[in-house]
Design an enzyme around this catalytic site. Sequence first.
Site, PDB file in Angstrom:
ATOM      1  N   GLY A  91      -6.962 -21.652   2.990  1.00 61.31           N
ATOM      2  CA  GLY A  91      -6.102 -21.446   4.465  1.00 61.31           C
ATOM      3  C   GLY A  91      -6.225 -19.773   4.839  1.00 61.31           C
ATOM      4  O   GLY A  91      -5.571 -19.022   4.972  1.00 61.31           O
ATOM      5  N   LEU A 151      -0.926 -14.935   4.908  1.00 59.22           N
ATOM      6  CA  LEU A 151      -1.195 -14.236   4.361  1.00 59.22           C
ATOM      7  C   LEU A 151      -2.994 -13.309   4.573  1.00 59.22           C
ATOM      8  O   LEU A 151      -3.930 -12.381   4.618  1.00 59.22           O
ATOM      9  CB  LEU A 151      -1.282 -14.700   2.739  1.00 59.22           C
ATOM     10  CG  LEU A 151      -1.971 -14.450   1.750  1.00 59.22           C
ATOM     11  CD1 LEU A 151      -1.248 -13.200   0.887  1.00 59.22           C
ATOM     12  CD2 LEU A 151      -2.500 -14.808   0.612  1.00 59.22           C
ATOM     13  N   GLU A 196      13.186  -1.941   2.628  1.00 56.72           N
ATOM     14  CA  GLU A 196      12.089  -2.531   3.481  1.00 56.72           C
ATOM     15  C   GLU A 196      13.226  -2.574   5.115  1.00 56.72           C
ATOM     16  O   GLU A 196      14.183  -3.171   4.766  1.00 56.72           O
ATOM     17  CB  GLU A 196      11.322  -3.555   3.178  1.00 56.72           C
ATOM     18  CG  GLU A 196      10.444  -3.935   2.566  1.00 56.72           C
ATOM     19  CD  GLU A 196       9.536  -5.147   2.612  1.00 56.72           C
ATOM     20  OE1 GLU A 196       8.269  -5.243   2.189  1.00 56.72           O
ATOM     21  OE2 GLU A 196      10.242  -6.206   2.706  1.00 56.72           O
ATOM     22  N   HIS A 239       6.229  -7.227  -7.495  1.00 57.08           N
ATOM     23  CA  HIS A 239       6.453  -6.354  -7.755  1.00 57.08           C
ATOM     24  C   HIS A 239       7.096  -5.865  -8.656  1.00 57.08           C
ATOM     25  O   HIS A 239       6.401  -4.501  -9.043  1.00 57.08           O
ATOM     26  CB  HIS A 239       6.020  -6.305  -6.411  1.00 57.08           C
ATOM     27  CG  HIS A 239       5.146  -6.917  -5.210  1.00 57.08           C
ATOM     28  ND1 HIS A 239       4.055  -7.475  -5.571  1.00 57.08           N
ATOM     29  CD2 HIS A 239       5.561  -7.507  -4.094  1.00 57.08           C
ATOM     30  CE1 HIS A 239       4.004  -8.499  -4.770  1.00 57.08           C
ATOM     31  NE2 HIS A 239       4.338  -7.925  -3.592  1.00 57.08           N
ATOM     32  N   LYS A 299      15.744  -6.672   2.291  1.00 57.72           N
ATOM     33  CA  LYS A 299      14.851  -6.560   3.583  1.00 57.72           C
ATOM     34  C   LYS A 299      16.429  -5.969   4.359  1.00 57.72           C
ATOM     35  O   LYS A 299      17.508  -6.135   4.055  1.00 57.72           O
ATOM     36  CB  LYS A 299      14.412  -8.249   3.780  1.00 57.72           C
ATOM     37  CG  LYS A 299      12.848  -8.198   3.665  1.00 57.72           C
ATOM     38  CD  LYS A 299      11.833  -9.105   3.883  1.00 57.72           C
ATOM     39  CE  LYS A 299      11.387  -9.308   3.490  1.00 57.72           C
ATOM     40  NZ  LYS A 299       9.828  -9.078   3.159  1.00 57.72           N
TER      41      LYS A 299
HETATM   42  C1  BG6 Z   1       5.018  -9.653  -0.614  1.00 55.32           C
HETATM   43  C2  BG6 Z   1       6.244  -9.671   0.212  1.00 55.32           C
HETATM   44  O1  BG6 Z   1       3.861 -10.517  -1.584  1.00 55.32           O
HETATM   45  O2  BG6 Z   1       5.716  -8.625  -0.302  1.00 55.32           O
HETATM   46  C3  BG6 Z   1       6.944  -9.359   1.554  1.00 55.32           C
HETATM   47  O3  BG6 Z   1       5.916 -11.305   0.338  1.00 55.32           O
HETATM   48  C4  BG6 Z   1       7.142  -8.187   1.063  1.00 55.32           C
HETATM   49  O4  BG6 Z   1       8.227 -10.186   1.120  1.00 55.32           O
HETATM   50  C5  BG6 Z   1       5.443  -7.402   0.461  1.00 55.32           C
HETATM   51  O5  BG6 Z   1       7.396  -7.845   2.258  1.00 55.32           O
HETATM   52  C6  BG6 Z   1       6.047  -5.680   0.548  1.00 55.32           C
HETATM   53  O6  BG6 Z   1       4.035  -5.588   0.128  1.00 55.32           O
HETATM   54  P1  BG6 Z   1       4.382  -4.150   1.071  1.00 55.32           P
HETATM   55  O7  BG6 Z   1       2.504  -3.635   0.151  1.00 55.32           O
HETATM   56  O8  BG6 Z   1       4.137  -3.979   1.686  1.00 55.32           O
HETATM   57  O9  BG6 Z   1       5.169  -3.218  -0.203  1.00 55.32           O
END
Ligand code: BG6
Length: 483
Positions: free
Chosen positions: A11, A16, A222, A246, A331
């Site tokens: 992929g 990603l 975000e 996360h 978001k």
């Molecule tokens: C990803 C999510 O795992 O983490 C995203 O799929 C999100 O939606 C992103 O924006 C946030 O990661 P980082 O490192 O930019 O805070």
Amino acid sequence: MSETFTLIIFGITSNLAQKYIIQALYDMEEKGVLPEKMTVVGNARRELTDVEFKDFIRDALNKENRHHKHEFKKEVIEKLLKRMHYVAGHLDNPDYYTKLRNFLDKIAKSSKGKDDRIYYLATYPDLYQSIFENLKTQGLTDETHGFVRLMIEKPLGHDFMSAKHINDLMAKYFKQSQIYRMDHYLGKETLQNILTFRFGNGLFEPLINKDYVDHIQITASEDFGIGARGGFYDAVGALRDVGQNHQMQMLAFATMDEPRAFTNEAVTEERIKILKALKPDSKDVVFGQYEGYKKEDNVTPDSKTDTFYAFKGELDNARFKGVPVYVRAGKQLAQTVTEISIVFKIPENRLFKNLDKGKEPNVLIYRLQPNEGIVVRFLTKKPSTMELEENFLQYCYKIETEHSHYIPDPYERLILDAIKGDQTFFADAEEIETAWKFVDTLIEAKDNPVEYRKGSWGPKEADELIKKDGREWLMPSDAFCRI
Ligand code: BG6
């Protein structure tokens, strides 16, 4: 280091791979940390000539809105491209794996020593079974000539049952020591630094418990929407996208007990204990959706997908019993900020309590981004007055080495860990399943999401969730770590 090492990315044209993996490979190339005899083999369905593939990689690195903002040097890109090859094919077609095996055999033959491999799954979960089965049939999981490892992305599954299904499936083909379950937050410098800050110093740790901590807040906001990711996001939503993984890890690092050693087993064990201790309150959960979301590309017009959530939980353990944990993420919010705030209790007899600001709490903030750092908010005296003002004690990142003027990217760190065979900052099967059990309970309580204004801090219901406990969400400060 091995004689040959091959990273196979299933992929490579995915969002990603373009946003994170290819850019991390560039950084590693620039720093000279990639194994000398490393080859990268990309896969996607469409046929591309060698020239087209290399142009695609160059484009991914030079995109306007690319993830890494630093300069990409032409000579480093060209060096990286020398390692990169492309083998096109459908991952559910056995013929593809014959092609791949022939290609990998050719690389192996060029060296007499070990032949190590990592398969990186940057592709759709419904292909996993076919990938594993075909790799096995072709002898591509065989470890006789070197290690074979698997890197797999979050979210793993969409609930407890499906995560268990994927874990069980992987266990049929691979040993646990071969499986590297990615959560890129585990590779973030500031997150890892929480452990050093807490367990490498004696100053704060004695205070991180129910006697001193009033509550904990975890925010991941975000200021942008889902962009071109509608197809993925609409089926997943915010809680599954960043809450199950996360934010659970953020909580675990900030609250875990001291691991008995700094090893993969001991650190993972403590993370799991926190996830098991976390109890949701299904009344205290709010889901939101930003205005205009339903009109985003590849989103269903009557979508009920959450782009925001807030919830209250509690850790049912001796250290934190009774300390509320407030978590929110979303978001299209007012600001992009990811941080954990440990808000301390205000002593009953604080001397300056009656002055303006005298009832402001001390707060320990782990700021993951932007302006990464560890900050303590406290009160001082305004010069020439007896008024109080808020100030910060802060540790901020300032990385300037010959090859790096930026904090190492989590993907860079984690790919290197996987090559070294260090699983400390990868999630294990039980950990993921435990986090899903918690998230499943919240999702069961899910109603239609409440619409919120773009650029706000989410629906007012999220403010009410914390206000009814006499508390409020902390406004992220942009005063600190601006260097
Ligand atoms: C990803 C999510 O795992 O983490 C995203 O799929 C999100 O939606 C992103 O924006 C946030 O990661 P980082 O490192 O930019 O805070």
